[in-house]
Design a protein around this motif. Structure first.
Motif, mmCIF file in Angstrom:
data_model
loop_
_atom_site.group_PDB
_atom_site.id
_atom_site.type_symbol
_atom_site.label_atom_id
_atom_site.label_comp_id
_atom_site.label_asym_id
_atom_site.label_seq_id
_atom_site.Cartn_x
_atom_site.Cartn_y
_atom_site.Cartn_z
ATOM 1 N N TYR A 121 0.836 -1.202 0.000
ATOM 2 C CA TYR A 121 0.000 0.000 0.000
ATOM 3 C C TYR A 121 0.872 1.254 0.000
ATOM 4 C CZ TYR A 121 -4.529 -2.257 0.709
ATOM 5 O OH TYR A 121 -5.684 -2.981 0.536
ATOM 6 N N SER A 165 -13.102 1.712 2.463
ATOM 7 C CA SER A 165 -12.820 0.349 2.022
ATOM 8 C C SER A 165 -13.859 -0.569 2.664
ATOM 9 C CB SER A 165 -11.411 -0.075 2.427
ATOM 10 O OG SER A 165 -11.184 -1.424 2.090
ATOM 11 N N TYR A 190 -15.563 0.237 6.097
ATOM 12 C CA TYR A 190 -14.700 1.143 6.849
ATOM 13 C C TYR A 190 -14.451 2.398 6.031
ATOM 14 C CZ TYR A 190 -13.659 -3.260 9.219
ATOM 15 O OH TYR A 190 -13.754 -4.450 9.869
ATOM 16 N N LYS A 191 -14.637 3.534 6.674
ATOM 17 C CA LYS A 191 -14.323 4.800 6.025
ATOM 18 C C LYS A 191 -13.985 5.833 7.094
ATOM 19 C CE LYS A 191 -19.202 6.184 5.639
ATOM 20 N NZ LYS A 191 -20.254 6.624 4.707
ATOM 21 N N SER A 235 -1.363 -2.113 10.718
ATOM 22 C CA SER A 235 -2.727 -1.595 10.665
ATOM 23 C C SER A 235 -2.712 -0.098 10.400
ATOM 24 C CB SER A 235 -3.470 -1.880 11.976
ATOM 25 O OG SER A 235 -2.839 -1.225 13.055
ATOM 26 N N VAL A 279 -7.822 -0.828 11.402
ATOM 27 C CA VAL A 279 -8.069 -1.830 10.371
ATOM 28 C C VAL A 279 -6.738 -2.447 9.959
ATOM 29 C CG1 VAL A 279 -9.156 -2.292 8.156
ATOM 30 C CG2 VAL A 279 -9.971 -0.390 9.568
ATOM 31 N N PHE A 324 -4.042 -4.064 7.541
ATOM 32 C CA PHE A 324 -3.861 -3.836 6.110
ATOM 33 C C PHE A 324 -4.407 -4.997 5.288
ATOM 34 C CE2 PHE A 324 -0.328 -1.046 7.623
ATOM 35 C CZ PHE A 324 -0.827 0.130 7.102
ATOM 36 N N LEU A 359 -8.141 -4.501 4.208
ATOM 37 C CA LEU A 359 -8.602 -3.314 3.489
ATOM 38 C C LEU A 359 -9.155 -3.661 2.117
ATOM 39 C CD1 LEU A 359 -5.967 -0.545 4.302
ATOM 40 C CD2 LEU A 359 -8.333 -0.666 5.025
ATOM 41 N N VAL A 366 -9.262 0.113 -2.043
ATOM 42 C CA VAL A 366 -9.374 1.346 -1.276
ATOM 43 C C VAL A 366 -9.901 2.452 -2.178
ATOM 44 C CG1 VAL A 366 -8.117 3.095 0.021
ATOM 45 C CG2 VAL A 366 -7.526 0.681 0.286
#
Length: 691
Positions: A506, A520, A523-524, A534, A547, A549, A552, A555
């Protein structure tokens, strides 16, 4: 020293030659030739019983025991202390005889029959030094400004020049003339002790006068103590301890040359040590800046007495360890305050200023600790075998001291790295003059914390391995074992490895940065920080998501480059659509020119046309292009302006309505329903109309 070592190794070499000769004689056939004459003499000498007995006494018999046990070490240490105390006690009856012999040596070889020659020469040299110092101080006084008394740097410089002048004038005038060797040594030793005493006295005076300097260069330096009585008390106690220490050293070092035995010279040193002990105890009970509780004062007094007794017993390692335990915390606080004040006066800015501040503050602290450790290493290197009872114990002691030095270096490197990373992060937060710079600063604020964490782990690992290597531990097998263990952990914790590797990719893809709003799955939120596995997301309503990784997935970054917001508005069928388009375009131009929204507007608000014909309205589609995160405020203002403009120009916002048609019964039912609704609203209207 080398000569003694050679004599000590001579028996070992002889025994090795004997073993070699014996082994060779067993392995080879006897030579038919007769040995030379010198070889015969050497063999006859080795066969002498007296020489064999002497060699056996010099070389200890080999044993299978690995070393002495702890009780034997304690007994040997106890025997050494008893022998030392016994030797000092036996030297006391010899004092009159040695004093008489020393007086004869002084009268014959030093004073040359003239009593008081040493003191007279010493007084003349001190007078010459004071005269030269007075002349220099008088010359410097003419150039001193009116604010010199408030300038610590100038005061230290002038004091250094004055003391250097005194030392050069007094010692130089003495060395320029020829003197008898013993007289030369006595006067030079006492003169050096007096010069060192003056240096300590001047340093204490300057420290207590300017030790409270603030970090602001414009502020006036303040004394270390608030009252003049406290300053005078500590200055003279420091000078008194320095006097006992320096002149005690000078006299004790001169006594063997005057015919005194080493035990008597040590007794004289212990007497001066009693003066230091009495001064320290007097400070504990009489200091004006807070005496503490009775228990604390009694403990400190007992601690000081134990230190003096350790010195008498010859336990120098214990003595210096106790001194550092007593003095080092206070010394570190004073050095930290002085270093921070000095660093605050530094006019350098930027990265170089950060580096200098860390080097000054942390470096001064590390220098004090390193000096203490180096001195302990010097003391324990000499006495490590007697303290530990074996070479292995001494090696471990020195290894631990070296480990402290390694920790200091690692701490300095970590503080430098952390300060530079914090400086760069703050610089990145303040740098936002263009979009490219904003993107670059966001990427730096994202990657630098991860780099800082990785650097901390790396420094800790290298430091631990270096300390273990200094203690004699083989680190290569540890590294190999750690690699195998890491592989096993990797197979056992695939989720953790997945999270770490996903985070690395990432970051490589620059998928998101600190401060950006992402989404994602479910989750936002705004990216607040990272760890190795994380990411922390702050939802716009407040909750924080942590969260991993690996969870995710895809994204959605809502904070990059620009954002397009589509707005739909329904108007009635009898509305003028072309007029509505013109009004919306005018509103978009006004918003784009508004200073509050101009910097965030990329393309102004405009109508794209009719989206569809609904059941009760014509749906108009409106487009707005702004910077990410700013579209919400512009949209709210645009909707308010559109409603007001439409109302002024007769354009109606369409709302769903119900139209009822029917015969008489239907009308009667509608009339009855209307009357019922009015009756239900009557109490509410009465309440509203009540004053």
């Amino acid at each position: 020293m080398n000569y003694k070592l050679r004599l000590g190794f001579l028996p070992v070499v002889v025994v090795l030659l004997l073993a070699l000769l014996q082994g060779t004689s067993l392995a080879q056939q006897p030579s038919p030739d007769l040995p030379p004459e010198k070889a015969k003499q050497f063999l006859e000498l080795l066969s002498d019983p007296e020489l064999k007995a002497w060699l056996e006494g010099k070389i200890p018999a080999a044993t299978d025991e690995p070393g002495l046990s702890i009780p034997e070490d304690i007994l040997r240490l106890d025997g050494g202390i008893r022998a030392r105390i016994g030797g000092l006690g036996a030297a006391i009856p010899r004092l009159p005889e040695e004093l008489s012999r020393a007086a004869e040596i002084v009268s014959r070889d030093v004073n040359s029959g003239r009593p008081g020659l040493v003191m007279g020469i010493l007084a003349v040299l001190i007078a010459v030094g004071f005269g030269a110092e007075w002349a220099v101080r008088r010359a410097l006084a003419r150039t001193r400004s009116a604010v010199v008394q408030e300038d610590a740097g100038q005061a230290i410089l002038f004091e250094t020049v004055a003391l250097l002048t005194f030392a050069l004038a007094s010692a130089g005038s003495f060395l320029a003339l020829g003197w008898p060797p013993l007289l030369r040594r006595i006067i030079l030793t006492l003169l050096l002790a007096f010069i060192a005493f003056r240096i300590v006295h001047a340093a204490a005076r300057l420290l207590f006068a300017f030790g409270g300097a603030t970090s602001d260069p414009s502020d006036r330096p303040t004394p270390l103590f608030e009252s003049e009585a406290s300053t005078r008390f500590w200055r003279w106690r420091v000078s008194l301890v320095a006097g006992f220490l320096l002149f005690g050293w000078a006299i004790a070092s001169l006594m063997p040359g005057l015919g005194f035995s080493p035990e008597v010279a040590e007794l004289a040193a212990f007497l001066f040590g009693l003066g230091i002990l009495a001064t320290a105890i007097e400070v504990v009970w009489q200091r004006p800046d807070g005496r503490g509780s009775l228990v604390k004062q009694s403990f400190l007094t007992l601690f000081l007495i134990v230190l003096w007794m350790a010195w008498v017993a010859g336990l120098l390692g214990v003595l210096w360890l106790g001194i550092f335990a007593l003095v080092l915390p206070t010394a570190l606080r004073g050095v930290d305050a002085a270093a921070q004040a000095f660093a605050g006066k530094s006019r350098r800015s930027g990265a170089m200023g950060v580096v200098l501040n860390v080097l000054i503050v942390r470096g001064a602290r590390a220098a004090v600790i390193a000096a203490a450790v180096a001195w302990l290493a010097h003391i324990w290197r000499i006495r490590a075998a007697s303290l530990a009872g074996s070479e292995t114990g001494g090696f471990l002691i020195i290894g631990l001291l070296h480990g402290i030095i390694i920790l200091l270096i690692a701490d300095l490197l970590w503080q430098l790295s952390k300060a530079l990373i914090e400086y760069r992060m703050n610089l990145a937060s303040a740098d936002g003059s263009s979009a490219d710079q904003l993107a670059r600063s966001g990427r730096l604020r994202t990657l630098l914390p991860i780099f800082r964490n990785a650097l901390a782990v790396f420094i800790a690992a290298v430091t631990a391995l270096t300390i273990l290597a200094g203690l004699g531990v083989q680190v290569l097998p540890l590294i190999a074992g750690a690699g195998i263990f890491g592989i096993a952990i990797g197979f056992g914790s695939q989720t953790l490895v997945k999270d770490v590797l996903s985070g690395v990719f990432y970051m490589m893809d620059d998928a998101f940065r600190v401060g950006e709003y992402i989404q994602s799955g479910s989750y936002k939120g705004t990216v607040e920080s990272f760890s190795l596995r994380s990411v922390r997301l702050r939802h716009h309503r407040g909750p924080v998501y942590t969260v991993p990784f690996g969870e995710l997935g895809a994204v959605q970054n809502m904070s990059r480059d620009w954002v397009i917001d589509k707005i739909t508005i329904g108007v009635t069928y009898d509305s003028d659509v072309d007029l509505a388009r013109k009004l919306i375009k005018k509103i978009g131009q006004e918003l784009a020119a508004d200073p509050e929204f101009a910097a965030d507007t990329i393309e102004p608000l405009k109508m794209q046309g009719i989206d569809n014909f609904g059941d009760y309205a014509i749906v108009l589609r409106i487009k707005l292009t702004t910077k990410p995160g700013t579209q919400f405020g512009i949209k709210r203002r645009a909707l308010m302006m559109i409603k007001a403009a439409f109302a002024e120009n007769g354009i109606k916002i369409a709302v769903p309505t119900v139209h009822v048609e029917g015969g008489g019964e239907t009308a009667a039912a509608a009339h009855q329903a209307s009357q019922t609704l009015k009756k239900s609203k009557a109490p509410l209207e009465a309440v509203r109309n009540t004053p």
